[in-house]
Design an enzyme around this catalytic site. Structure first.
Site, short mmCIF file in Angstrom:
data_model
loop_
_atom_site.label_atom_id
_atom_site.label_comp_id
_atom_site.label_asym_id
_atom_site.label_seq_id
_atom_site.Cartn_x
_atom_site.Cartn_y
_atom_site.Cartn_z
CB SER A 117 -82.91 -4.14 19.26
OG SER A 117 -82.76 -3.46 18.06
CE1 TYR A 141 -85.30 -8.54 16.39
CE2 TYR A 141 -84.76 -6.27 15.86
CZ TYR A 141 -84.45 -7.46 16.47
OH TYR A 141 -83.27 -7.57 17.18
CE LYS A 145 -85.39 -9.07 20.48
NZ LYS A 145 -84.49 -9.96 21.21
N1 LIG Z 1 -77.49 -8.88 15.07
C1 LIG Z 1 -77.95 -7.65 15.33
O1 LIG Z 1 -77.72 -6.70 14.56
C2 LIG Z 1 -78.76 -7.38 16.59
C3 LIG Z 1 -79.00 -6.05 16.96
C4 LIG Z 1 -79.77 -5.81 18.10
C5 LIG Z 1 -80.24 -6.87 18.87
N2 LIG Z 1 -80.00 -8.14 18.49
C6 LIG Z 1 -80.55 -9.24 19.31
O2 LIG Z 1 -79.48 -10.11 19.67
C7 LIG Z 1 -79.94 -11.46 19.78
C8 LIG Z 1 -79.07 -12.37 18.96
O3 LIG Z 1 -79.10 -11.94 17.59
P1 LIG Z 1 -78.19 -12.63 16.48
O4 LIG Z 1 -77.87 -11.59 15.48
O5 LIG Z 1 -77.08 -13.40 17.13
O6 LIG Z 1 -79.25 -13.63 15.81
P2 LIG Z 1 -79.04 -15.14 15.34
O7 LIG Z 1 -80.22 -15.49 14.48
O8 LIG Z 1 -77.69 -15.34 14.80
O9 LIG Z 1 -79.16 -15.92 16.72
C9 LIG Z 1 -80.38 -16.25 17.34
C10 LIG Z 1 -80.24 -17.68 17.87
O10 LIG Z 1 -81.43 -18.01 18.59
C11 LIG Z 1 -81.83 -19.33 18.22
N3 LIG Z 1 -83.29 -19.38 18.42
C12 LIG Z 1 -84.23 -18.60 17.83
N4 LIG Z 1 -85.45 -18.90 18.31
C13 LIG Z 1 -85.27 -19.89 19.24
C14 LIG Z 1 -86.14 -20.60 20.11
N5 LIG Z 1 -87.47 -20.37 20.11
N6 LIG Z 1 -85.62 -21.50 20.96
C15 LIG Z 1 -84.28 -21.75 20.97
N7 LIG Z 1 -83.41 -21.11 20.17
C16 LIG Z 1 -83.90 -20.19 19.32
C17 LIG Z 1 -81.40 -19.45 16.77
O11 LIG Z 1 -81.26 -20.80 16.36
C18 LIG Z 1 -80.07 -18.71 16.77
O12 LIG Z 1 -78.99 -19.56 17.10
C19 LIG Z 1 -81.41 -11.42 19.32
O13 LIG Z 1 -82.24 -11.42 20.48
C20 LIG Z 1 -81.54 -10.12 18.57
O14 LIG Z 1 -82.85 -9.60 18.64
C21 LIG Z 1 -79.27 -8.43 17.37
#
Ligand SMILES: NC(=O)c1ccc[n+]([C@@H]2O[C@H](COP(=O)([O-])OP(=O)(O)OC[C@H]3O[C@@H](n4cnc5c(N)ncnc54)[C@H](O)[C@@H]3O)[C@@H](O)[C@H]2O)c1
Length: 342
Positions: A117, A141, A145
């Site tokens: 991130s 958070y 990361k």
């Molecule tokens: N959305 C953003 O703005 C953003 C920005 C930078 C980085 N990210 C990173 O991208 C990735 C996805 O983010 P997102 O926005 O799609 O989030 P999200 O919450 O929509 O998706 C995360 C998924 O992981 C699953 N999950 C969480 N913990 C789990 C576990 N212990 N075992 C199995 N499944 C598990 C959840 O059920 C969910 O489906 C994350 O790692 C997040 O840190 C997101």
């Protein structure tokens, strides 16, 4: 290629699965559904469970010994929640990720692509960051990361594992075919507030902070269309070995390369919708930053990827997704009640 996708029922993971399928790859999804949406895994190869469940991960690799690369999206992702409950974030994102990486090594799955991130960067004056910009997360958070990256860096030095860490900026929008998108109908970020204002769920948009050192005083972000982000993952899967070259661990920024201020985003939103957004100005919120945007030369060089879609495309996509989600929510509300169990 067969690709293990942890978190493939979430916003970004499910969209990447759509892009992988379109490109002829086979995602195998592992997701606990703690925040994921079950409708995003319908008709997909899906295992429900936790990334730290050794028995389940072992079973997935026995049933899919030909998995060539793992994409690790699964994580908790809400900055404010990480501040009020840091233990949850270190347990779920750090401890469980370590366990998952070790399970991958045991299974002989030695290529991993980690969702990192932009929140790990120390925002510099001007806002542009490249992969060598100093790191200093502001929240548990963000730290979780950075710790994920650090664990991978050390594991790849000591084992045969190799890793790409893709540092996302601000993903918005949805799959163009509307198979998947953001789960929440009311996301708290600025685009969510714009959507709420446009649909009448909020009376006005609050601009928090008008005295930042940016072009117009408002905060600046790098809004990347989630479909562009998904294409970068397809490129990372297909070019994994070439992208790393002789390195064992490599972080790569994924953004548009352009910062967009809050006022500019509002203007784009007004141009796309043809509606004027009622606005109110308010002071900065504690902890808010002027913001960053990605320098993306490394992504072009290593992944052969450059974003194709504009901020206006991303806004139009988010609007289309919201319409589609609201319609299906209304359908499910008007569906007959299921019969009570005897
Ligand atoms: N959305 C953003 O703005 C953003 C920005 C930078 C980085 N990210 C990173 O991208 C990735 C996805 O983010 P997102 O926005 O799609 O989030 P999200 O919450 O929509 O998706 C995360 C998924 O992981 C699953 N999950 C969480 N913990 C789990 C576990 N212990 N075992 C199995 N499944 C598990 C959840 O059920 C969910 O489906 C994350 O790692 C997040 O840190 C997101």
């Amino acid at each position: 290629m067969k690709v293990l996708v942890s978190g493939g029922a979430g916003y970004i993971g499910s969209t990447v699965c759509s892009a992988l399928l379109d490109a002829g790859h086979q995602p195998v999804i592992l997701d606990s559904l703690v925040t994921g949406d079950p409708s995003f895994v319908v008709d997909r190869v899906f295992y429900q469970g936790d990334i730290s469940d050794s028995a389940l991960v072992g079973r997935i690799f026995r049933e899919h010994p030909d998995v060539g690369v793992a994409l690790h999206f699964a994580a908790r992702t809400v900055v404010a929640e990480s501040q009020s409950n840091p233990g949850l974030y270190y347990r779920e994102n750090v401890v469980k990720s370590l366990h998952f990486f070790e399970l991958l090594i045991t299974a002989g799955c030695l290529r991993v692509i980690f969702s990192s991130s932009a929140s790990i960067y120390q925002a510099p004056p001007g806002g542009g960051v490249n992969e060598k910009t100093p790191l200093r997360p502001e929240s548990p958070y963000g730290w979780s990361k950075l710790m994920g990256e650090q664990m991978l860096r050390n594991l790849t030095e000591a084992t045969a594992l190799r890793a790409l860490a893709l540092r996302y900026f601000n993903p918005i929008g949805a799959d163009p075919r509307l198979r998947t998108g953001a789960q929440a109908l009311n996301p708290s970020h600025i685009l969510g507030q714009l959507l709420a204002t446009a649909s009448g769920r909020a009376a006005h948009l609050q601009i928090t902070g008008t005295d930042y050192p940016t072009r117009d005083g408002t905060g600046l972000r790098d809004y990347i269309h989630v479909w562009d982000l998904a294409q970068a993952h397809v490129a990372a899967v297909e070019r994994f070995d070439a992208a790393l070259g002789a390195e064992t661990f490599l972080p790569i920024n994924l953004g548009t390369g352009q910062g967009v201020t809050v006022r500019e985003l509002i203007r784009s939103f007004e141009a796309v919708t043809g509606q004027t957004v009622p606005q109110k100005e308010a002071p900065r919120r504690p902890g808010d930053q002027a913001g960053t945007y990605a320098e993306i030369a490394l992504a072009a060089e290593r992944l052969g990827w450059v974003p194709q879609l504009s901020t206006a495309d991303a806004i139009a996509s988010a609007l289309a997704w919201e319409k589609c989600r609201s319609a299906s929510a209304a359908d499910s509300r008007s569906a007959p009640e299921p019969l009570a169990e005897a």
